[in-house]
Structures are given as C-alpha cells and as structure tokens.
Motif scaffolding. Sequence first.
Motif, PDB file in Angstrom:
ATOM      1  N   SER A   1       0.865  -1.178   0.000  1.00  0.00           N
ATOM      2  CA  SER A   1       0.000   0.000   0.000  1.00  0.00           C
ATOM      3  C   SER A   1       0.908   1.237   0.000  1.00  0.00           C
ATOM      4  O   SER A   1       1.926   1.268   0.700  1.00  0.00           O
ATOM      5  CB  SER A   1      -0.890   0.017   1.247  1.00  0.00           C
ATOM      6  OG  SER A   1      -1.707  -1.121   1.308  1.00  0.00           O
TER       7      SER A   1
ATOM      8  N   ILE B   1      -3.437   0.548  -3.960  1.00  0.00           N
ATOM      9  CA  ILE B   1      -4.259  -0.227  -3.039  1.00  0.00           C
ATOM     10  C   ILE B   1      -4.325  -1.702  -3.470  1.00  0.00           C
ATOM     11  O   ILE B   1      -4.907  -2.019  -4.519  1.00  0.00           O
ATOM     12  CB  ILE B   1      -5.687   0.348  -2.978  1.00  0.00           C
ATOM     13  CG1 ILE B   1      -5.660   1.807  -2.510  1.00  0.00           C
ATOM     14  CG2 ILE B   1      -6.573  -0.501  -2.062  1.00  0.00           C
ATOM     15  CD1 ILE B   1      -7.019   2.469  -2.507  1.00  0.00           C
TER      16      ILE B   1
ATOM     17  N   LEU C   1      -6.236   3.912   3.196  1.00  0.00           N
ATOM     18  CA  LEU C   1      -5.371   2.737   3.062  1.00  0.00           C
ATOM     19  C   LEU C   1      -5.654   1.722   4.164  1.00  0.00           C
ATOM     20  O   LEU C   1      -5.733   0.514   3.904  1.00  0.00           O
ATOM     21  CB  LEU C   1      -3.897   3.150   3.120  1.00  0.00           C
ATOM     22  CG  LEU C   1      -3.272   3.709   1.851  1.00  0.00           C
ATOM     23  CD1 LEU C   1      -1.767   3.857   2.042  1.00  0.00           C
ATOM     24  CD2 LEU C   1      -3.549   2.834   0.637  1.00  0.00           C
TER      25      LEU C   1
ATOM     26  N   GLU D   1      -6.920  -2.082   3.683  1.00  0.00           N
ATOM     27  CA  GLU D   1      -6.142  -3.179   4.264  1.00  0.00           C
ATOM     28  C   GLU D   1      -7.068  -4.095   5.063  1.00  0.00           C
ATOM     29  O   GLU D   1      -6.929  -5.327   5.019  1.00  0.00           O
ATOM     30  CB  GLU D   1      -5.019  -2.627   5.131  1.00  0.00           C
ATOM     31  CG  GLU D   1      -3.864  -2.053   4.314  1.00  0.00           C
ATOM     32  CD  GLU D   1      -2.932  -1.163   5.127  1.00  0.00           C
ATOM     33  OE1 GLU D   1      -3.104  -1.091   6.366  1.00  0.00           O
ATOM     34  OE2 GLU D   1      -2.040  -0.529   4.531  1.00  0.00           O
TER      35      GLU D   1
END
Length: 226
Positions: free
Chosen positions: A28, A71, A96, A100
């Motif tokens: 990321s 991403i 982000l 995740e």
Amino acid sequence: MLKLVAALIAVCLLALPSVAATAVERSSRISPIPDDLWRSMQGVSWHDDVPGCGRGRCKCPRRGELVLLSIPYVDFEGKEKTGRMVVHRDVAAEVLAIFEDLHRQKYPINSIRLIDDFHGDDDASMAANNTSAFNCRLVPGSAALSMHSQGRAVDINPVQNPFIWRGTVRPPSGASFDGKAERIKRKPGVITAGDGVTTAFSKRGWKWGGDWFSMKDYQHFFRGVR
C-alpha cells in the motif's frame, strides 16, 4: 544455549502472521500526484471552473491537497490485484487502513481505477462496477459539489451496491441488488449494515449512504472535514 535457540525459534514462529499481514501494508502506498497524471486530470476529474457551476463558485482541491494511493485488493475470482485511487491527503492514511481491513477480510472488489480512465464519467465508472474516489463534479441535477469533489468519499462495487432514489437505480445493472430481500442474502460484494465493510469505515469516523432514509447509496462512504 539450546534454550536460547528454542526461544528465538518460538519468537520467529509467532511473528510469521504479522509478517504476512504487513506484506499488504508494504505494497500500500501514498504518493504525490505525478506530473503525467496531473496533466491527464485537467478538464476530466479536475477543473479550474467546474462545469455547470458559476465561474469561481466551485473550487477543486489544489494539487498538493490530493494524493495517489496504490491499493492491494482481491477481485471476484480471488486474484490479488493492485488499484489506483486519488483522495484528499487528510484521509489518505485512513483509506489505506480501510482497504487493508477489506483485503484481510477477502472482501471482493471488481476493480479500483481512476475516474479519469472513464473520462470523468461517473455513470460509465459505475456501469463498469468500478471502485473510485476523487472526481471534482456537481451532484447530478444540482449546483452543489459532490462529496467526491474534495476527495473525501469512496464508492465501492456500484453494481452490487447501487444508488436508489424515487424508483431510479444507478447503475441500472444494480437493479438485481436494490431490494432488502436481495441484499440480505449477502451475495459476494454486497455491503450490509454492520458487516466488515461498514465496520472498517465506521470505526474510523466515516458515514455510509446505506444509512440514509430519503434515498439509499449503498456504494457510498464519506468523511466530513475535521
């Protein structure tokens, strides 16, 4: 000595899950808007004067206020992919972290592409079931800037999570997912209240269009200005 070696092995084994988890975090990335992307955004997702708005009345964020995210995500076939998204720098780390969370859940996402790939056309992006964020534009049928104009809103899997208002479903292909009975079946990609997707956003202070009463925008998550 043997006890020390055994202890070190145990520590390493315990660390393996966290190493795997951070692999996604390492891939990321938050970056400044590169020159080639900034040029391609002009008159597409970014405007000196937003079309349909009086000159000087509607301002898009400055280049330095926007960032590009890389991403990682899992698609509907279970394949690992990496997408690109532009957001406001103030929410970049949160976005982000949210994605995740979604990656750890194996929540499937059809694609994550810039709205510029669709010539700034929100309907085209939704029809392609694309997940996106920044697009400096007006709310359709109004003179008000969309929440996406500030890079503080994200739309996820629009086909499985359509916008519904007064009998209109956008995108039209989302009609198979527009009713409560259809949504409660929890088909892949469908977002429902209290699930892993809404939780990932809400615990970071984001709101969900699926909670609205006068209309439903199941794909839409947004963050107010702090």
